[in-house]
Design an enzyme around this catalytic site. Structure first.
Site, short mmCIF file in Angstrom:
data_model
loop_
_atom_site.label_atom_id
_atom_site.label_comp_id
_atom_site.label_asym_id
_atom_site.label_seq_id
_atom_site.Cartn_x
_atom_site.Cartn_y
_atom_site.Cartn_z
N GLU A 76 -13.52 -15.20 20.20
CA GLU A 76 -13.48 -15.12 21.66
C GLU A 76 -14.88 -14.92 22.22
OE1 GLU A 76 -9.32 -13.87 20.54
OE2 GLU A 76 -11.24 -12.94 20.05
N THR A 77 -15.04 -15.36 23.48
CA THR A 77 -16.21 -15.08 24.29
C THR A 77 -15.69 -14.52 25.61
OG1 THR A 77 -17.54 -16.85 23.30
CG2 THR A 77 -18.20 -16.10 25.48
#
Length: 320
Positions: free
Chosen positions: A46-47
């Site tokens: 994830e970002t």
């Protein structure tokens, strides 16, 4: 215009372990398409994007996997809270609240035995359907008897639905060979896309459980440390008294098969008709830098979206 970002390792006891996270700050002017393109470029599980200043609901944050936006994820919550606390908030507060799609998620900092841990209180769990043990054995590429039929295979959600799969031993855990077609068949039409396998034979004596998590649907073939899925696991352990009690206080190891050893602390307690779930771990800073907009005019080809062009022609500076 620049957008600063930070890379941190979450649920890590040292750099280059745990689960990587990129946190982009000052992201309120980015479109969802641009955020998705940046998340694909980072290519971590994830970002996250801090899109503004805090409100009464907390710091507004959006979370993206390499393929799509998700309403909640565990290690991004802890990692983003750590960056906010160290880089954005006034002082270094002992509590940070994130405003996510699932609602407000508080994160508290506690010093335990000389180690600073960040703890998040997840949303009250929802317990969903029970699934067929043999079907999950097929998905994981295991023999049917390697899925422990003393316990249910069950969908649990604290914001991101997860399929909890109890295994007989660590040999089964290490022997998983995910069958992608069987996985796709399993999750088709189901909200639950995460498959979280657990056994009670960890490698390290100071740990209680060992787990692995798979979610190809979100572009994550395997995850080295999964706060959301382990929150669901904490609720499952409490509800079914997997460890002999509804009170849960355990350390879980994950990511060893990937060369990214991770340690997650789980706590759960019955709370009326619900289960109170907390997940904690360390966050280790690794790098920081800036995403730079293109400085020269560029005409995209017919195949390229504007967001993708901006990203492909961006320059990145890292300061390790």
């Amino acid at each position: 215009m620049t957008h600063s970002f930070h890379i941190v390792d979450v649920f890590a006891q040292e750099k280059y372990a745990g689960n990587q996270l990129a946190v982009v700050t000052g992201a309120g002017d980015l479109s969802g398409e641009e955020m998705q393109a940046i998340a694909a470029e980072m290519d971590y599980s994830e970002t996250t994007f801090v899109t503004g200043e805090p409100t009464d609901s907390g710091w507004p944050v959006r979370i993206f996997t390499p393929t799509e936006e998700v309403p909640f994820a565990g290690h991004p919550t802890l990692g983003t809270a750590s960056v906010i606390r160290q880089e954005l908030a006034d002082g270094t507060p002992e509590s940070v609240v994130l405003d996510l799609q699932v609602g407000e998620v508080p994160v508290d900092v506690r010093n335990e035995e000389g180690t600073e841990l960040l703890w998040m209180r997840q949303q009250p769990p929802e317990f969903g359907e029970s699934l067929d043990h043999a079907e999950l054995a097929d998905v994981l590429g295991l023999d049917a008897e390697q899925v422990d039929d003393a316990w249910p295979v069950q969908v649990v959600s604290t914001g991101l639905p997860t399929i909890i799969v109890p295994l007989e031993d660590r040999a089964a855990l290490e022997g998983i060979d995910l069958d992608r077609q069987a996985y796709d068949d399993l999750v088709a039409g189901r909200e639950a896309k995460l498959v979280h396998a657990v056994c009670s034979e960890p490698r390290e004596a100071e740990h209680d459980l060992a787990v692995r998590m798979f979610s190809p649907y979100y572009g994550v073939p395997e995850d080295p440390a999964t706060g959301s899925a382990n929150g669901c696991l904490a609720a499952y352990l409490s509800k079914h008294e997997y460890l002999g009690s509804p009170s849960v206080d355990v350390r879980v190891e994950q990511g060893y098969e990937m060369g990214r050893p991770s340690v997650l602390s789980l706590r759960a307690e019955p709370d009326g008709d619900e289960v109170a779930v907390q997940v904690g771990g360390q966050v280790v800073p690794v790098a920081r830098g800036d995403l730079l907009r293109r400085l020269m005019p560029y005409t995209p080809s017919a195949r390229e979206s504007t967001a993708t062009c901006r990203l492909h022609h961006a320059q990145t500076q890292l300061h390790v």
